[in-house]
Design a protein around this motif. Structure first.
Motif, PDB file in Angstrom:
ATOM      1  N   ASP A  25       0.869  -1.174   0.000  1.00 48.13           N
ATOM      2  CA  ASP A  25       0.000   0.000   0.000  1.00 48.13           C
ATOM      3  C   ASP A  25       0.911   1.231   0.000  1.00 48.13           C
ATOM      4  O   ASP A  25       1.412   1.636   1.043  1.00 48.13           O
ATOM      5  CB  ASP A  25      -0.884  -0.025   1.250  1.00 48.13           C
ATOM      6  CG  ASP A  25      -1.830   1.150   1.357  1.00 48.13           C
ATOM      7  OD1 ASP A  25      -1.759   2.070   0.514  1.00 48.13           O
ATOM      8  OD2 ASP A  25      -2.655   1.162   2.294  1.00 48.13           O
ATOM      9  N   PRO A  26       1.173   1.824  -1.170  1.00 44.84           N
ATOM     10  CA  PRO A  26       2.125   2.935  -1.243  1.00 44.84           C
ATOM     11  C   PRO A  26       1.657   4.197  -0.518  1.00 44.84           C
ATOM     12  O   PRO A  26       2.482   4.995  -0.088  1.00 44.84           O
ATOM     13  CB  PRO A  26       2.277   3.190  -2.743  1.00 44.84           C
ATOM     14  CG  PRO A  26       1.044   2.648  -3.361  1.00 44.84           C
ATOM     15  CD  PRO A  26       0.602   1.512  -2.483  1.00 44.84           C
ATOM     16  N   LEU A  27       0.351   4.378  -0.355  1.00 43.65           N
ATOM     17  CA  LEU A  27      -0.150   5.569   0.336  1.00 43.65           C
ATOM     18  C   LEU A  27       0.155   5.525   1.829  1.00 43.65           C
ATOM     19  O   LEU A  27       0.311   6.566   2.468  1.00 43.65           O
ATOM     20  CB  LEU A  27      -1.657   5.730   0.111  1.00 43.65           C
ATOM     21  CG  LEU A  27      -2.089   5.907  -1.345  1.00 43.65           C
ATOM     22  CD1 LEU A  27      -3.606   6.031  -1.441  1.00 43.65           C
ATOM     23  CD2 LEU A  27      -1.423   7.129  -1.957  1.00 43.65           C
ATOM     24  N   ASN A  28       0.236   4.310   2.389  1.00 43.91           N
ATOM     25  CA  ASN A  28       0.561   4.148   3.812  1.00 43.91           C
ATOM     26  C   ASN A  28       1.959   3.582   4.022  1.00 43.91           C
ATOM     27  O   ASN A  28       2.365   3.372   5.154  1.00 43.91           O
ATOM     28  CB  ASN A  28      -0.461   3.222   4.482  1.00 43.91           C
ATOM     29  CG  ASN A  28      -1.801   3.891   4.629  1.00 43.91           C
ATOM     30  OD1 ASN A  28      -1.900   4.948   5.232  1.00 43.91           O
ATOM     31  ND2 ASN A  28      -2.833   3.298   4.065  1.00 43.91           N
ATOM     32  N   ASP A  29       2.673   3.314   2.914  1.00 43.81           N
ATOM     33  CA  ASP A  29       4.004   2.725   2.962  1.00 43.81           C
ATOM     34  C   ASP A  29       4.022   1.476   3.845  1.00 43.81           C
ATOM     35  O   ASP A  29       4.838   1.339   4.738  1.00 43.81           O
ATOM     36  CB  ASP A  29       5.040   3.749   3.443  1.00 43.81           C
ATOM     37  CG  ASP A  29       6.459   3.276   3.161  1.00 43.81           C
ATOM     38  OD1 ASP A  29       6.657   2.515   2.185  1.00 43.81           O
ATOM     39  OD2 ASP A  29       7.369   3.653   3.926  1.00 43.81           O
ATOM     40  N   ARG A  30       3.052   0.570   3.570  1.00 41.96           N
ATOM     41  CA  ARG A  30       2.927  -0.665   4.335  1.00 41.96           C
ATOM     42  C   ARG A  30       2.733  -1.843   3.384  1.00 41.96           C
ATOM     43  O   ARG A  30       2.227  -1.683   2.280  1.00 41.96           O
ATOM     44  CB  ARG A  30       1.732  -0.592   5.280  1.00 41.96           C
ATOM     45  CG  ARG A  30       1.851   0.513   6.313  1.00 41.96           C
ATOM     46  CD  ARG A  30       0.633   0.607   7.171  1.00 41.96           C
ATOM     47  NE  ARG A  30       0.622  -0.501   8.130  1.00 41.96           N
ATOM     48  CZ  ARG A  30      -0.345  -0.698   9.001  1.00 41.96           C
ATOM     49  NH1 ARG A  30      -1.392   0.095   9.034  1.00 41.96           N
ATOM     50  NH2 ARG A  30      -0.285  -1.708   9.838  1.00 41.96           N
ATOM     51  N   SER A  71      -4.391   2.081  -6.173  1.00 46.52           N
ATOM     52  CA  SER A  71      -2.966   2.410  -6.047  1.00 46.52           C
ATOM     53  C   SER A  71      -2.118   1.228  -5.588  1.00 46.52           C
ATOM     54  O   SER A  71      -0.899   1.339  -5.518  1.00 46.52           O
ATOM     55  CB  SER A  71      -2.779   3.563  -5.065  1.00 46.52           C
ATOM     56  OG  SER A  71      -3.046   3.133  -3.734  1.00 46.52           O
ATOM     57  N   LEU A  72      -2.751   0.093  -5.263  1.00 47.49           N
ATOM     58  CA  LEU A  72      -2.012  -1.048  -4.726  1.00 47.49           C
ATOM     59  C   LEU A  72      -0.979  -1.587  -5.708  1.00 47.49           C
ATOM     60  O   LEU A  72      -1.166  -1.546  -6.917  1.00 47.49           O
ATOM     61  CB  LEU A  72      -2.976  -2.175  -4.347  1.00 47.49           C
ATOM     62  CG  LEU A  72      -3.889  -1.895  -3.167  1.00 47.49           C
ATOM     63  CD1 LEU A  72      -4.850  -3.051  -2.979  1.00 47.49           C
ATOM     64  CD2 LEU A  72      -3.087  -1.636  -1.909  1.00 47.49           C
ATOM     65  N   GLU A  73       0.102  -2.081  -5.124  1.00 53.82           N
ATOM     66  CA  GLU A  73       1.177  -2.693  -5.913  1.00 53.82           C
ATOM     67  C   GLU A  73       1.357  -4.129  -5.410  1.00 53.82           C
ATOM     68  O   GLU A  73       1.026  -4.455  -4.280  1.00 53.82           O
ATOM     69  CB  GLU A  73       2.488  -1.919  -5.704  1.00 53.82           C
ATOM     70  CG  GLU A  73       2.390  -0.477  -6.128  1.00 53.82           C
ATOM     71  CD  GLU A  73       3.616   0.337  -5.730  1.00 53.82           C
ATOM     72  OE1 GLU A  73       4.476  -0.174  -4.973  1.00 53.82           O
ATOM     73  OE2 GLU A  73       3.695   1.490  -6.166  1.00 53.82           O
ATOM     74  N   ARG A  74       1.908  -4.969  -6.276  1.00 52.37           N
ATOM     75  CA  ARG A  74       2.202  -6.343  -5.850  1.00 52.37           C
ATOM     76  C   ARG A  74       3.291  -6.296  -4.798  1.00 52.37           C
ATOM     77  O   ARG A  74       4.275  -5.600  -4.944  1.00 52.37           O
ATOM     78  CB  ARG A  74       2.638  -7.185  -7.040  1.00 52.37           C
ATOM     79  CG  ARG A  74       1.527  -7.358  -8.062  1.00 52.37           C
ATOM     80  CD  ARG A  74       2.003  -8.157  -9.271  1.00 52.37           C
ATOM     81  NE  ARG A  74       1.050  -8.055 -10.362  1.00 52.37           N
ATOM     82  CZ  ARG A  74       0.073  -8.928 -10.588  1.00 52.37           C
ATOM     83  NH1 ARG A  74      -0.053  -9.979  -9.792  1.00 52.37           N
ATOM     84  NH2 ARG A  74      -0.752  -8.767 -11.580  1.00 52.37           N
TER      85      ARG A  74
END
Length: 75
Positions: A25-30, A71-74
């Motif tokens: 989750d790039p928006l929360n850097d988690r 916005s999710l990334e693998r």
């Protein structure tokens, strides 16, 4: 009994995301594992989100709801 009006917001979830998928989750850097995808009502805003993505860090800890699933990334 009156029916409560609920404002809804439909989230766009990438096709590759499903329960058990490791995501970032790039928006929360988690980073974590998807636990559930479904309806969620914000406790403060009372806005209902359809297709909310619930994620838990690997190894436990506190689950969070992704703000913008598109916005999710693998992970």
């Amino acid at each position: 009994m009156s029916t409560k009006s609920r404002f809804g917001q439909r989230q766009t979830v990438p096709g590759w995301v499903s329960e058990g998928t490791r995501i970032r989750d790039p928006l929360n850097d988690r980073t974590g594992i998807v636990q559930f995808i479904g309806e969620f009502e914000g406790p403060k805003s009372r806005v209902v989100m359809q297709n909310a993505v619930f994620v838990r860090p690997e190894g436990g800890e506190v689950e969070w709801v992704v703000e913008d699933p598109s916005s999710l990334e693998r992970g």
